[in-house]
Write an enzyme that holds these catalytic residues in place. Structure first.
Site, PDB file in Angstrom:
ATOM      1  N   HIS A  85       2.143   4.853   4.870  1.00  0.00           N
ATOM      2  CA  HIS A  85       1.125   5.059   3.825  1.00  0.00           C
ATOM      3  C   HIS A  85       1.780   6.832   3.248  1.00  0.00           C
ATOM      4  O   HIS A  85       1.884   7.219   2.380  1.00  0.00           O
ATOM      5  CB  HIS A  85      -0.284   5.566   4.042  1.00  0.00           C
ATOM      6  CG  HIS A  85      -1.222   4.578   4.414  1.00  0.00           C
ATOM      7  ND1 HIS A  85      -1.904   4.293   4.820  1.00  0.00           N
ATOM      8  CD2 HIS A  85      -0.444   3.005   3.819  1.00  0.00           C
ATOM      9  CE1 HIS A  85      -2.274   3.072   4.566  1.00  0.00           C
ATOM     10  NE2 HIS A  85      -1.846   1.935   3.379  1.00  0.00           N
ATOM     11  N   SER A 138       1.145  -1.392  -0.223  1.00  0.00           N
ATOM     12  CA  SER A 138      -0.179   0.069   0.361  1.00  0.00           C
ATOM     13  C   SER A 138       0.927   1.573  -0.148  1.00  0.00           C
ATOM     14  O   SER A 138       0.134   2.452  -0.822  1.00  0.00           O
ATOM     15  CB  SER A 138      -0.775   0.116   1.708  1.00  0.00           C
ATOM     16  OG  SER A 138      -0.788   0.158   2.224  1.00  0.00           O
TER      17      SER A 138
END
Length: 320
Positions: A195, A144
């Site tokens: 992230h 991610s």
């Protein structure tokens, strides 16, 4: 190499259904190969998760730098894999057609490595600022972080557009930042730092020196230099054309001068926004079982006991 422990693998089955719904012929080769590699390493991990995840303690203190290569390609469970690969499938199809296969593969390799390095740097800085050693021991795994970097790249190509993040219209310029905060709030198990590292790597490419540096490195190893501008996109019929990119995970594919949409992709999307496509894919896949949307995972790797407990709870729910 160890085989993944037996389980329902429902997320893996849903991923396969999405791939075949789009059609293997409509997925560019690099995107398909990277997706296949992630699935293969989920089924046959190169290392146990606790030895594949990356942390300051393991990579820097213990000098286990191979974790930088392993961590983006391993996932906690099948749902973690499913959500990441569905998002990557959309991003990959669009970006590879715009950038060309060789450059996209080069981009993914650099983004995967740099996302891990920036993650380590951020965790080390937090450790020094807070004097809290838990930041150095936090271990992360998953794709991610790279997806956030690709999202920044997509949004860079369409700065005037609007992305729908969890139903809220957000300017492309700020979409990655809004999604970063909302995901952290709605899914506390995800890694905010992982992230954030992806976003920063994306910005290094779109607004920093990374793209120029990558091009210089490519020029140095090729006889006639490498053109980083958009290449002819992949087509199973052999036709070529220019294809732009769309935002991934949520948003409306832009249409304008110089932008063309492949008819196969249009047929697959049905005119839906990316958010609606993802929601529809998940809803349709789970509808027959009457299940609610499963929890999504981010870049963060929870401790083994918690992960095992979550798997047991999920299995009990499926058996009911």
């Amino acid at each position: 190499m160890q085989h993944r422990r037996r389980g329902s693998h429902l997320g893996l089955l849903l991923l396969a259904s999405q791939v075949f719904q789009l059609g293997l012929d409509n997925i560019p080769p690099v995107t398909l190969a990277v997706l296949g590699l992630n699935v293969y390493l989920f089924l046959f991990p190169a290392a146990p998760l606790m030895k594949a995840c990356v942390s300051v303690q393991q990579a820097y203190v213990y000098k286990d730098w191979r974790r930088l290569l392993l961590s983006p390609l391993h996932h906690v469970d099948d749902w973690h894999l499913y959500f990441n690969m569905v998002s990557f499938l959309w991003k990959g199809v669009k970006l590879e057609r715009r950038l060309g296969g060789p450059w996209f593969l080069y981009l993914l390799s650099v983004f995967s490595l740099l996302t891990g390095l920036v993650y380590l740097l951020l965790e080390a800085v937090l450790t020094e600022l807070t004097q809290d050693q838990s930041y150095s021991m936090t271990c992360a795994v998953g794709f991610s972080g790279v997806l956030f970097a690709l999202k920044v790249l997509n949004n860079h190509y369409h700065p005037g557009g609007v992305t729908y993040v969890m139903g809220l219209p957000v300017s492309n310029r700020y979409a990655s930042w809004v999604e970063l905060v909302l995901i952290h709030i709605t899914a506390p198990g995800t890694s905010f730092i992982g992230h954030l590292a992806g976003i920063l790597v994306g910005l290094l490419y779109t607004a920093g020196p990374l793209k120029k540096l990558m091009k210089k490195c490519a020029d140095a190893v090729t006889s006639d230099g490498y053109n980083s501008r958009p290449q002819a996109h992949y087509s199973s019929s052999g036709s070529t054309g220019y294809s732009g990119t769309s935002r991934t995970y949520s948003g409306n594919p832009p249409h304008g001068a110089g932008y063309t949409t492949d008819h196969r992709t249009s047929s697959y999307t049905g005119g839906l926004t990316e958010e609606e496509q993802l929601e529809t894919a998940i809803r349709n896949s789970l509808n027959d079982r009457g299940e609610a949307t499963p929890p999504s995972y981010g870049f963060h790797f929870p401790n083994e006991d918690r992960a095992e407990e979550m798997r047991r709870m999920r299995l009990r729910r499926f058996d009911q």
